[in-house]
Design an enzyme around this catalytic site. Structure first.
Site, PDB file in Angstrom:
ATOM      1  N   TYR A  81      35.624 141.693  79.276  1.00 21.33           N
ATOM      2  CA  TYR A  81      34.800 141.611  78.159  1.00 21.33           C
ATOM      3  C   TYR A  81      33.775 142.955  78.485  1.00 21.33           C
ATOM      4  CZ  TYR A  81      30.443 140.371  75.633  1.00 21.33           C
ATOM      5  OH  TYR A  81      29.292 140.253  74.814  1.00 21.33           O
ATOM      6  N   ASP A 115      34.648 149.532  83.803  1.00 18.51           N
ATOM      7  CA  ASP A 115      33.299 148.844  83.320  1.00 18.51           C
ATOM      8  C   ASP A 115      33.089 148.126  84.595  1.00 18.51           C
ATOM      9  OD1 ASP A 115      32.215 146.535  80.640  1.00 18.51           O
ATOM     10  OD2 ASP A 115      31.524 147.005  82.553  1.00 18.51           O
ATOM     11  N   LYS A 121      23.325 145.315  84.481  1.00 20.29           N
ATOM     12  CA  LYS A 121      22.912 143.873  85.410  1.00 20.29           C
ATOM     13  C   LYS A 121      22.088 144.424  86.494  1.00 20.29           C
ATOM     14  CE  LYS A 121      26.620 141.326  83.501  1.00 20.29           C
ATOM     15  NZ  LYS A 121      26.208 140.467  82.762  1.00 20.29           N
TER      16      LYS A 121
HETATM   17  P1  KE4 Z   1      25.176 143.158  77.854  1.00 21.88           P
HETATM   18  O1  KE4 Z   1      25.277 143.726  76.492  1.00 21.88           O
HETATM   19  O2  KE4 Z   1      25.331 141.656  77.876  1.00 21.88           O
HETATM   20  O3  KE4 Z   1      24.209 143.481  78.871  1.00 21.88           O
HETATM   21  O4  KE4 Z   1      26.513 143.568  78.837  1.00 21.88           O
HETATM   22  C1  KE4 Z   1      27.828 143.234  78.003  1.00 21.88           C
HETATM   23  C2  KE4 Z   1      29.158 143.374  79.554  1.00 21.88           C
HETATM   24  C3  KE4 Z   1      29.660 144.346  79.529  1.00 21.88           C
HETATM   25  N1  KE4 Z   1      30.504 144.461  80.160  1.00 21.88           N
HETATM   26  C4  KE4 Z   1      30.683 143.472  81.401  1.00 21.88           C
HETATM   27  C5  KE4 Z   1      31.813 143.701  82.363  1.00 21.88           C
HETATM   28  C6  KE4 Z   1      29.823 142.358  81.218  1.00 21.88           C
HETATM   29  O5  KE4 Z   1      30.258 141.123  82.489  1.00 21.88           O
HETATM   30  C7  KE4 Z   1      28.995 142.171  80.322  1.00 21.88           C
HETATM   31  C8  KE4 Z   1      27.797 140.857  80.038  1.00 21.88           C
HETATM   32  N2  KE4 Z   1      28.528 139.776  80.790  1.00 21.88           N
HETATM   33  C9  KE4 Z   1      28.292 138.424  80.260  1.00 21.88           C
HETATM   34  C10 KE4 Z   1      28.683 137.476  81.255  1.00 21.88           C
HETATM   35  N3  KE4 Z   1      29.916 136.775  80.944  1.00 21.88           N
HETATM   36  C11 KE4 Z   1      26.687 138.466  79.877  1.00 21.88           C
HETATM   37  C12 KE4 Z   1      26.240 137.001  79.574  1.00 21.88           C
HETATM   38  C13 KE4 Z   1      26.120 136.848  78.203  1.00 21.88           C
HETATM   39  O6  KE4 Z   1      26.751 137.281  77.480  1.00 21.88           O
HETATM   40  O7  KE4 Z   1      24.945 136.083  78.027  1.00 21.88           O
END
Ligand code: KE4
Length: 426
Positions: free
Chosen positions: A142, A237, A265
């Site tokens: 993701y 990523d 994060k």
């Molecule tokens: P954000 O747009 O949520 O800040 O980051 C997206 C993203 C990009 N790349 C990786 C590897 C990520 O894990 C994420 C976001 N992770 C999720 C957890 N599975 C955030 C939690 C959520 O979607 O509420």
């Protein structure tokens, strides 16, 4: 009704699903989401003032523990000087210099406000710098919710992706090829046919969005070699793995240098800071220097940068990651032993402060093995742990996170809860 149930019912009247991010709605595990009122160290409290040992840590940012005094103090001091200026600040330079120092593959970096924005911008830069349109991603990884990343594998190996979300036009998905994680042979075959059309390969080097799944060294090395050979850009990523599995992220563990890295994060310490960076010759294509446009009102926000910089300072203290890795391994070893005592098919894995638990005979090495884990058993385990005051990720297909505040007493309390939870599964 509990206060959580009352708040959830009310939230659903004004917000779709009652949440501002889908995973929080407990759809995968069922039941009522807990509305958090406060947090400190390894714990947070819900609307019924029930304490939980927290293993999501805001999905990674809370690596030093919730409401760390030094982080809170830095945020308060920054806030008193004003919240946002829309003009450059010295703090942004300090953050950029810290990232470039800690992650050697990053020569220049641009700060943004979310991992989605960072990945989306990095992909636009890769396409602008190479003049190519196609990107490769991997099933189960993701990279945020930008249109071209909400794509699932096409019908055949070389058929481009199909949207996984309504609202994403086929045309937006058609330049994204979705391959199998940890399958080097498929990568070689794909590059042989399309290598000169590929702008970038984006990968979570230690995947955390299908549960924890570390890449094999061969998988990443093959990716690195093919990108070099065909002039495509290798993009790690590390939004989740960065500053989490090791100070230098997954790339420091594998010894593989990507062309670009996406971060988030931990570098915000709980406030909105994310970033993308890499080789200077690539970053110079970005506006205002070059033709690739990217911008953001709150990019490099001074209050958020204060939280991130203080967090980065704390995680650089000697022994921080050794201790974090030790505590995380203690949790996984304890859970594995307890499950075995109860005769439950269970295994666990960890890298630094990130872990995966699987109701499976063996540790999965690819997406399909992860998907074969027993989701129903996980969900029952999740709810007993919740009742016992331990909050795991509300999905069988998410990684878990340990913070510096998860000391021996916290791990022991977690294992005592797990003993009861495993017993109820028999
Ligand atoms: P954000 O747009 O949520 O800040 O980051 C997206 C993203 C990009 N790349 C990786 C590897 C990520 O894990 C994420 C976001 N992770 C999720 C957890 N599975 C955030 C939690 C959520 O979607 O509420």
């Amino acid at each position: 009704m509990s206060n959580n149930e009352t708040l959830f019912a009310r939230a659903q009247r004004s917000t779709p699903g009652g949440v501002n991010s889908p995973v929080r709605a407990f759809k995968s595990v069922g039941g009522t989401p807990r509305f958090i009122t406060r947090a400190s160290g390894a714990r947070f409290w819900d609307a019924d003032d029930k304490p939980y040992i927290d293993y999501i840590g805001s999905w990674g940012p809370a690596i030093v523990g919730h409401a760390h005094p030094e982080v809170v103090k830095a945020v308060q001091a920054a806030a008193e000087r004003g919240l946002s200026f829309g003009a450059p600040t010295e703090g942004e330079i300090l953050m950029a210099e810290a990232i470039c120092h800690i992650v050697p593959s990053i020569e220049q970096v641009r700060l943004v406000s979310s991992g989605t924005e960072a990945a989306m911008s990095a992909l636009r830069l890769a396409r602008g710098a190479t003049g190519r349109d196609k990107v490769i991603k991997f099933e189960g990884c993701y990279h945020g919710h930008a249109d071209s990343m909400l794509v699932k594998a096409g019908s055949g190996l070389l058929t481009f992706g199909n949207p996984t979300s309504a609202g994403v036009p086929e045309d937006f998905a058609k330049h994204t090829l979705v391959l199998d994680y940890n399958d080097p042979a498929q990568l070689v075959e794909t590059f042989k046919k399309l290598g000169n059309e590929i702008a970038a390969v984006i990968v979570e080097p230690i995947a955390g969005n299908m549960n924890l799944l570390p890449a094999t060294q061969e998988f990443l090395q093959t990716m690195r070699d093919l990108c070099t050979q065909y002039g495509a850009l290798l993009m790690f990523d590390e939004v989740m793995s960065g500053f989490r599995v090791a100070l230098g992220g997954a790339q420091s563990l594998y010894g593989i240098q990507p062309d670009m890295t996406v971060l988030g994060k931990v570098i915000g310490g709980g406030l909105p800071v994310a970033a993308f960076g890499g080789r200077a010759d690539l970053m110079k294509h970005l506006a205002p220097l070059g033709p690739v446009y990217q911008a953001g009102t709150l990019s490099g926000n001074p209050v958020a940068v204060a939280a991130g910089m203080t967090t980065l300072k704390i995680i650089q203290t000697p022994g921080f990651f050794e201790s974090l890795g030790k505590q995380t391994k203690k949790l996984i070893d304890g859970l594995t032993a307890l499950a075995s005592n109860h005769g439950i098919a269970f295994c666990g894995n960890s890298v630094g402060g990130m872990f995966g638990i699987y109701f499976n005979e063996k540790i999965p090495t690819n997406y399909s093995e992860i998907m074969s884990s027993n989701k129903e058993l996980f969900n029952r385990f999740f709810h007993t742990m919740l009742e016992e005051g331990v909050y795991l990720a509300p999905s069988a297909f998410e990684a878990g996170f340990v913070s510096a505040a998860h000391d021996d007493s916290v791990i022991e309390q977690t294992l005592a809860a797990a003993d009861k939870a495993f017993a109820k599964l028999v």
